[in-house]
Motif scaffolding. Sequence first.
Motif, PDB file in Angstrom:
ATOM      1  N   GLY B   8       0.805  -1.315   0.097  1.00 52.69           N
ATOM      2  CA  GLY B   8       0.109  -0.144   0.112  1.00 52.69           C
ATOM      3  C   GLY B   8       0.738   1.202  -0.037  1.00 52.69           C
ATOM      4  O   GLY B   8       0.370   2.278  -0.035  1.00 52.69           O
ATOM      5  N   GLN B   9       2.268   1.144   0.062  1.00 54.19           N
ATOM      6  CA  GLN B   9       2.976   2.359   0.276  1.00 54.19           C
ATOM      7  C   GLN B   9       2.740   3.122  -0.853  1.00 54.19           C
ATOM      8  O   GLN B   9       2.701   4.454  -0.660  1.00 54.19           O
ATOM      9  N   ALA B  10       2.643   2.774  -2.268  1.00 53.48           N
ATOM     10  CA  ALA B  10       2.549   3.463  -3.321  1.00 53.48           C
ATOM     11  C   ALA B  10       1.419   4.382  -3.234  1.00 53.48           C
ATOM     12  O   ALA B  10       1.506   5.724  -3.285  1.00 53.48           O
ATOM     13  N   THR B  11       0.354   3.846  -2.862  1.00 51.72           N
ATOM     14  CA  THR B  11      -1.151   4.341  -2.811  1.00 51.72           C
ATOM     15  C   THR B  11      -1.063   5.643  -1.843  1.00 51.72           C
ATOM     16  O   THR B  11      -1.494   6.669  -2.174  1.00 51.72           O
ATOM     17  N   ALA B  12      -0.636   5.173  -0.623  1.00 49.72           N
ATOM     18  CA  ALA B  12      -0.617   6.258   0.299  1.00 49.72           C
ATOM     19  C   ALA B  12       0.330   7.432  -0.198  1.00 49.72           C
ATOM     20  O   ALA B  12      -0.143   8.270   0.336  1.00 49.72           O
ATOM     21  N   GLN B  13       1.480   7.084  -0.531  1.00 49.92           N
ATOM     22  CA  GLN B  13       2.424   8.085  -1.157  1.00 49.92           C
ATOM     23  C   GLN B  13       1.819   9.419  -1.938  1.00 49.92           C
ATOM     24  O   GLN B  13       1.507  10.509  -1.983  1.00 49.92           O
ATOM     25  N   GLN B  14       1.153   8.456  -3.097  1.00 53.63           N
ATOM     26  CA  GLN B  14       0.445   9.067  -3.932  1.00 53.63           C
ATOM     27  C   GLN B  14      -0.630  10.139  -3.447  1.00 53.63           C
ATOM     28  O   GLN B  14      -0.798  11.259  -3.711  1.00 53.63           O
ATOM     29  N   PHE B  15      -1.589   9.423  -2.539  1.00 51.47           N
ATOM     30  CA  PHE B  15      -2.594  10.418  -1.896  1.00 51.47           C
ATOM     31  C   PHE B  15      -1.925  11.415  -1.241  1.00 51.47           C
ATOM     32  O   PHE B  15      -2.699  12.563  -1.228  1.00 51.47           O
ATOM     33  N   GLU B  16      -0.813  11.126  -0.423  1.00 53.71           N
ATOM     34  CA  GLU B  16      -0.445  12.147   0.482  1.00 53.71           C
ATOM     35  C   GLU B  16       0.278  13.474  -0.536  1.00 53.71           C
ATOM     36  O   GLU B  16       0.112  14.424  -0.093  1.00 53.71           O
ATOM     37  N   HIS B  17       0.702  12.904  -1.272  1.00 54.28           N
ATOM     38  CA  HIS B  17       1.252  13.772  -2.734  1.00 54.28           C
ATOM     39  C   HIS B  17       0.168  14.868  -2.954  1.00 54.28           C
ATOM     40  O   HIS B  17       0.316  15.841  -3.036  1.00 54.28           O
ATOM     41  N   SER B  18      -0.838  14.175  -3.386  1.00 51.56           N
ATOM     42  CA  SER B  18      -2.203  15.039  -3.927  1.00 51.56           C
ATOM     43  C   SER B  18      -2.710  15.964  -2.760  1.00 51.56           C
ATOM     44  O   SER B  18      -3.134  17.175  -3.093  1.00 51.56           O
ATOM     45  N   LEU B  19      -2.658  15.405  -1.694  1.00 52.22           N
ATOM     46  CA  LEU B  19      -3.192  15.884  -0.736  1.00 52.22           C
ATOM     47  C   LEU B  19      -2.338  17.363  -0.316  1.00 52.22           C
ATOM     48  O   LEU B  19      -2.972  18.278  -0.308  1.00 52.22           O
ATOM     49  N   LYS B  20      -1.138  17.063  -0.426  1.00 55.79           N
ATOM     50  CA  LYS B  20      -0.312  18.362  -0.373  1.00 55.79           C
ATOM     51  C   LYS B  20      -0.566  19.540  -1.442  1.00 55.79           C
ATOM     52  O   LYS B  20      -0.818  20.587  -1.185  1.00 55.79           O
ATOM     53  N   GLU B  21      -0.500  18.920  -2.601  1.00 55.56           N
ATOM     54  CA  GLU B  21      -0.852  19.835  -3.761  1.00 55.56           C
ATOM     55  C   GLU B  21      -2.326  20.637  -3.633  1.00 55.56           C
ATOM     56  O   GLU B  21      -2.272  21.871  -3.786  1.00 55.56           O
ATOM     57  N   HIS B  22      -3.127  19.882  -3.125  1.00 54.61           N
ATOM     58  CA  HIS B  22      -4.565  20.365  -3.008  1.00 54.61           C
ATOM     59  C   HIS B  22      -4.595  21.161  -2.143  1.00 54.61           C
ATOM     60  O   HIS B  22      -5.257  22.133  -2.016  1.00 54.61           O
ATOM     61  N   ALA B  23      -3.810  21.037  -0.881  1.00 55.20           N
ATOM     62  CA  ALA B  23      -3.903  21.820   0.037  1.00 55.20           C
ATOM     63  C   ALA B  23      -3.347  23.316  -0.154  1.00 55.20           C
ATOM     64  O   ALA B  23      -4.094  24.384   0.166  1.00 55.20           O
ATOM     65  N   LEU B  24      -2.426  23.004  -0.788  1.00 55.73           N
ATOM     66  CA  LEU B  24      -1.889  24.600  -1.440  1.00 55.73           C
ATOM     67  C   LEU B  24      -2.831  25.316  -2.338  1.00 55.73           C
ATOM     68  O   LEU B  24      -3.197  26.412  -2.060  1.00 55.73           O
TER      69      LEU B  24
END
Lengths: 147, 263
Positions: B8-24
């Motif tokens: 699940g590592q990749a999925t979780a990283q993907q999600f966190e990455h998009s979360l960061k972008e969206h937050a900005l």
Amino acid sequence: MNLQSANLHFLLVCTEVYLDKNMKILIVDDFSTMRRIIKNLLRDLGFTNTAEADDGNTALPMLQSGNFDFLVTDWNMPGMNGIELLRAVRADERLKQMPVLMVTAEAKRDQIIEAAQAGVSGYVVKPFTAVALKEKIEKIFERVQPK
Amino acid sequence: MALSKDPGQATAQQFEHSLKEHALQLVDYLESGNFSEAVLVVHAINQARDRGLYHEVGQLTRALHNAIVNFQIDTSHALGDRGEASRISDASDRLDYVVQLTDRAANRTMDLVESSAPMVADIGQEAAALSAEWARLQRREMAAEEFRDLSRRIGAFLTRTEQSASTVSTQLNDIMIAQDYQDLTGQVIKRVTTLVHDVEESLVSLVRMAGTVDRIAGIEHGEEGQAKKAPEKGEGPQMHADTREDVVSGQDEVDDLLSSLGF
């Protein structure tokens, strides 16, 4: 008696403490092979008046109605285990003086202390030797009936 | 059969990455007062989170299913289909078989010992009695009549000893053969050990996957009280007693402990 014989008997009877060889002994263990080993060792020590039970629940009624003089019990058994049986014996007005020897694989210090606090008379850890069993039985009865 | 190392590592990283972008993005929209766009971003974050979650739950389900299939855990009752004996129930059958074999060997050995012991004791006693008589003979304290009797006894004793020796020797051999259970039970136990090891590996992978689900979903588990073992309950033989402080390693230590308690 012949000292050259390899019979266990000679090893065991060389130091004699007075013990009533007719005393009635209850052996409690859930494994029939272990009951048989203990029964054989006791017979080699001259104790032939033995009975068997496979856990505390069967042992307790036997003790209450059977005029037993000595209880040898395992700890880890299904149903009522050995420490519960020991407590039940110590709580029973007619049985509380009975010497109880625990012969068990339970080897944690806490457990040995617990058994001592519950009033065990002797504690033998498995695997054990015939000599250890004899020593403990003698020690118990030395204390119970000082000469 | 072990599951991939960190699925699940990749999925979780993907999600966190998009979360960061969206937050900005979200902060930008909020600062510029563009609330309708901001709501859309929140929605997108939710969607990304759900996607990751579905993905992980899906993987987890598949992994669980595979684990069940691999171990053929007996779900025939639960699922209503008829399965063959599972590896798990097969393992407990095998362990029962170990108990049976060891029980049989122990009883067989004790039968043989119980049958041999009186013969050996008897030879010992008769030899002792004859020795005493023999000593009398050598001291010339024996009358001719007595000597004839002694010589008959010695003859009978030798015959009996020969028979007993042969019987005891056969029984000793049988005792040795009764130990063949060690080989059989050893093999069975090794197989069961392998199974337990496999189950453990798969469980660890499942736990890791479930951890990813928790991470995406933001679930936190309280420390559930670890089952504390009451000393009351017997635990059976202890392993590595000689290297452990809380366990005695033999009768001498039991005696020391008890005498320190005033026994």
